[in-house]
Design a protein around this motif. Structure first.
Motif, PDB file in Angstrom:
ATOM      1  N   SER A 165     -50.415   8.813 -15.484  1.00  0.00           N
ATOM      2  CA  SER A 165     -49.382   9.640 -16.110  1.00  0.00           C
ATOM      3  C   SER A 165     -47.990   9.070 -15.873  1.00  0.00           C
ATOM      4  O   SER A 165     -47.125   9.131 -16.752  1.00  0.00           O
ATOM      5  CB  SER A 165     -49.463  11.075 -15.586  1.00  0.00           C
ATOM      6  OG  SER A 165     -49.294  11.128 -14.184  1.00  0.00           O
ATOM      7  N   ARG A 166     -47.754   8.500 -14.696  1.00  0.00           N
ATOM      8  CA  ARG A 166     -46.436   7.903 -14.421  1.00  0.00           C
ATOM      9  C   ARG A 166     -46.210   6.654 -15.272  1.00  0.00           C
ATOM     10  O   ARG A 166     -45.134   6.468 -15.853  1.00  0.00           O
ATOM     11  CB  ARG A 166     -46.316   7.558 -12.936  1.00  0.00           C
ATOM     12  CG  ARG A 166     -46.146   8.769 -12.035  1.00  0.00           C
ATOM     13  CD  ARG A 166     -45.971   8.372 -10.584  1.00  0.00           C
ATOM     14  NE  ARG A 166     -45.746   9.526  -9.742  1.00  0.00           N
ATOM     15  CZ  ARG A 166     -44.563  10.087  -9.514  1.00  0.00           C
ATOM     16  NH1 ARG A 166     -43.485   9.569 -10.094  1.00  0.00           N
ATOM     17  NH2 ARG A 166     -44.452  11.131  -8.728  1.00  0.00           N
ATOM     18  N   LYS A 188     -47.100  13.274 -18.334  1.00  0.00           N
ATOM     19  CA  LYS A 188     -47.186  14.031 -17.078  1.00  0.00           C
ATOM     20  C   LYS A 188     -47.763  15.411 -17.325  1.00  0.00           C
ATOM     21  O   LYS A 188     -48.571  15.916 -16.534  1.00  0.00           O
ATOM     22  CB  LYS A 188     -45.808  14.139 -16.432  1.00  0.00           C
ATOM     23  CG  LYS A 188     -45.211  12.825 -15.962  1.00  0.00           C
ATOM     24  CD  LYS A 188     -43.900  13.048 -15.231  1.00  0.00           C
ATOM     25  CE  LYS A 188     -43.271  11.722 -14.816  1.00  0.00           C
ATOM     26  NZ  LYS A 188     -42.756  10.970 -15.970  1.00  0.00           N
ATOM     27  N   SER A 194     -42.121  13.334 -21.414  1.00  0.00           N
ATOM     28  CA  SER A 194     -42.838  13.919 -20.275  1.00  0.00           C
ATOM     29  C   SER A 194     -44.230  14.413 -20.653  1.00  0.00           C
ATOM     30  O   SER A 194     -44.905  15.059 -19.852  1.00  0.00           O
ATOM     31  CB  SER A 194     -42.031  15.092 -19.696  1.00  0.00           C
ATOM     32  OG  SER A 194     -41.798  16.077 -20.675  1.00  0.00           O
ATOM     33  N   TRP A 229     -42.326  23.081 -14.928  1.00  0.00           N
ATOM     34  CA  TRP A 229     -43.695  22.592 -14.940  1.00  0.00           C
ATOM     35  C   TRP A 229     -44.734  23.702 -14.841  1.00  0.00           C
ATOM     36  O   TRP A 229     -45.935  23.429 -14.859  1.00  0.00           O
ATOM     37  CB  TRP A 229     -43.914  21.593 -13.801  1.00  0.00           C
ATOM     38  CG  TRP A 229     -43.158  20.315 -14.006  1.00  0.00           C
ATOM     39  CD1 TRP A 229     -42.040  19.901 -13.340  1.00  0.00           C
ATOM     40  CD2 TRP A 229     -43.453  19.289 -14.959  1.00  0.00           C
ATOM     41  NE1 TRP A 229     -41.628  18.683 -13.817  1.00  0.00           N
ATOM     42  CE2 TRP A 229     -42.470  18.276 -14.812  1.00  0.00           C
ATOM     43  CE3 TRP A 229     -44.441  19.117 -15.922  1.00  0.00           C
ATOM     44  CZ2 TRP A 229     -42.464  17.125 -15.583  1.00  0.00           C
ATOM     45  CZ3 TRP A 229     -44.434  17.976 -16.697  1.00  0.00           C
ATOM     46  CH2 TRP A 229     -43.450  16.987 -16.530  1.00  0.00           C
TER      47      TRP A 229
END
Length: 463
Positions: free
Chosen positions: A323-324, A165, A162, A40
């Motif tokens: 985002s989740r 996120k 992803s 990340w």
């Protein structure tokens, strides 16, 4: 271009493949089952860039009453400062987008951040309002130039599962920078001097530029290749469709490239919705401390701290939830539908914040509005990434940011002008509300085109 699309490797056992990840690197093992195969840190570094950008831009909002007292300008002129800066930024965004599709993106972002730091110091050194105004235009012109290369980097480092996120980190940095800038600007201006506000802001800019240098340039189309390999491994069907046109090697004009990208219906809807949303959000954060100071009789430090703290809390909550939820589904226009609901919540919250009296009630509605807006942002950005071919994402994000910046440019000016005309800043704030509800309608109308447009963008990858 300085790098190339990755070739498809042979699939291996355990969900790993050998891929060239960086533009000038060896092939490495990549785990297809990981949400963030490369960690990340790239998203965090870009989030820090977005954060310091918005902090610097919004320092003036927190310190605005003090700066107005020093230079003696009206609310209309106060609103004109960010408007002129945003227009200057918009003028450079499309060339920046083309550059992002052809030049090293990490180096571009680093240079832009260093330019911000220099302009911040010059803001504090201004001895006349004309000089201050011109420097703020210059920093506004550079302010949005990080977005096309940074967004393109995120889309390459992170696959679709992803991407929400990843863009959530960037949007969190961006929107947390809004209240942070307001808080710092008001507190430092109250405790020291308005000039000190801009001197202090230059230091973290240099630090973040150095941190950005630790991010390596990824191969273009990397995230999309991971998606395709994962689909092959799991046997997921990919719809047969004609690809979008690849403009990366085209000799056509910027306007022609922009028109071609605007043929993507989902991108067109996302851009229009974000432009109207930006008008409301920019006007809200720029004038909220002044709004509270005049209507609720708060001092500058308290008003800016309250506006920034409550707004920041709402943004953080919205980013986490949005985002989740956005990454839970990849089809059926899920990101667009979720964003529509979030924007509706935000529009209602802002309406109530303007109309309902009392500090506590207003702040509760501001938190709700910020949570709604922030919940939509990472999903709208991820949706834009998914419907634009990887080779053209720099230009695609530049186009998105160009029209969004123009929309946001007129929010502060609209509020300031209506405040002068009517004699009450509340009337100016009311003019922000209709565009927000219009953005909800626009998104709802394009929800059915998302899957088809995303499939076309995927088909644009080389076989």
């Amino acid at each position: 271009m300085t790098d190339t699309q990755p070739d498809d490797p042979l699939l291996t056992t355990g969900g790993q493949v050998q891929l060239q990840v960086h533009a000038r690197g060896e092939e490495v093992a990549v785990d297809l089952d990981r949400d963030a195969p490369f960690g990340w840190w790239p998203a965090i570094a870009i989030a820090l860039v977005a954060f310091i950008d918005r902090v610097e831009i919004n320092l003036i909002a927190g310190a605005l009453p003090v700066i107005q007292d020093h230079f003696g300008f009206s609310d209309t002129v106060g609103g004109l400062i960010p408007t002129a800066a945003s227009i200057a930024a918009a003028a450079l965004l499309l060339p920046a987008g083309r550059l992002a599709d052809r030049a090293p993106r990490v180096a571009t972002v680093v240079i832009v951040v260093l330019i911000w730091s220099i302009c911040s110091v010059l803001s504090g050194l201004a001895t006349t309002f004309a000089m201050f105004f011109l420097v703020r235009i210059a920093i506004g012109a550079a302010g949005q130039l990080y977005n096309p290369p940074a967004s393109s980097l995120l889309a390459d480092y992170y696959p679709n599962r992803s991407r929400g996120k990843a863009f959530g980190f960037e949007r969190a940095g961006y929107y947390m920078g809004l209240p942070a800038g307001v808080i710092v600007g008001g507190a430092v201006a109250e405790a020291l001097d308005w000039r000190a506000v801009f001197f202090i802001a230059a230091v973290p800019g240099v630090v973040i530029a150095a941190l950005m240098l630790t991010v390596k340039e990824p191969v273009r189309g990397l995230g999309d290749t991971i998606d395709r390999l994962r689909a092959q491994r799991t046997g997921t069907a990919v719809p047969a469709t004609e690809p979008h046109l690849d403009l990366s090697a085209s000799s056509s004009t910027l306007v022609a490239d922009a028109k071609e990208l605007l043929r993507i219906r989902t991108l067109r809807g996302v851009i229009l919705a974000q432009a109207m949303l930006a008008l409301g959000v920019a006007g809200l954060f720029y004038w909220l401390p002044t709004f509270l100071e005049r209507l609720e009789d708060l001092d500058t430090d308290t008003a800016s701290g309250l506006a920034g703290g409550v707004g920041g809390t709402g943004i953080l909550i919205g980013i986490i939830i949005g985002s989740r939820l956005g990454d839970r589904h990849e089809t059926n226009g899920w990101r667009i539908k979720l964003s529509t609901v979030c924007l509706l919540v935000g529009a209602v919250g802002l309406s109530m914040a303007v109309l309902l009296p009392g500090v506590g009630l207003r702040m509760a509605m501001v938190a709700l509005a910020c949570a709604g807006f922030a919940g939509a942002m990472p999903n709208l950005t991820a949706a834009a990434a998914n419907v634009v071919p990887s080779a053209n994402r720099g230009m695609g994000f530049a186009l998105l940011q160009f029209l969004t910046t123009l929309g946001g440019a007129f929010g502060p000016l609209l509020v300031g002008a209506m405040s002068d005309v009517t004699g009450w800043i509340g009337y100016g704030m009311l003019f922000l509300i209709p565009p927000l509800f219009a953005s909800v309608v626009i998104l709802w109308r394009v929800r059915g085109f998302y899957d088809v447009d995303a499939a076309k963008a995927s088909a644009s990858l080389p076989a």
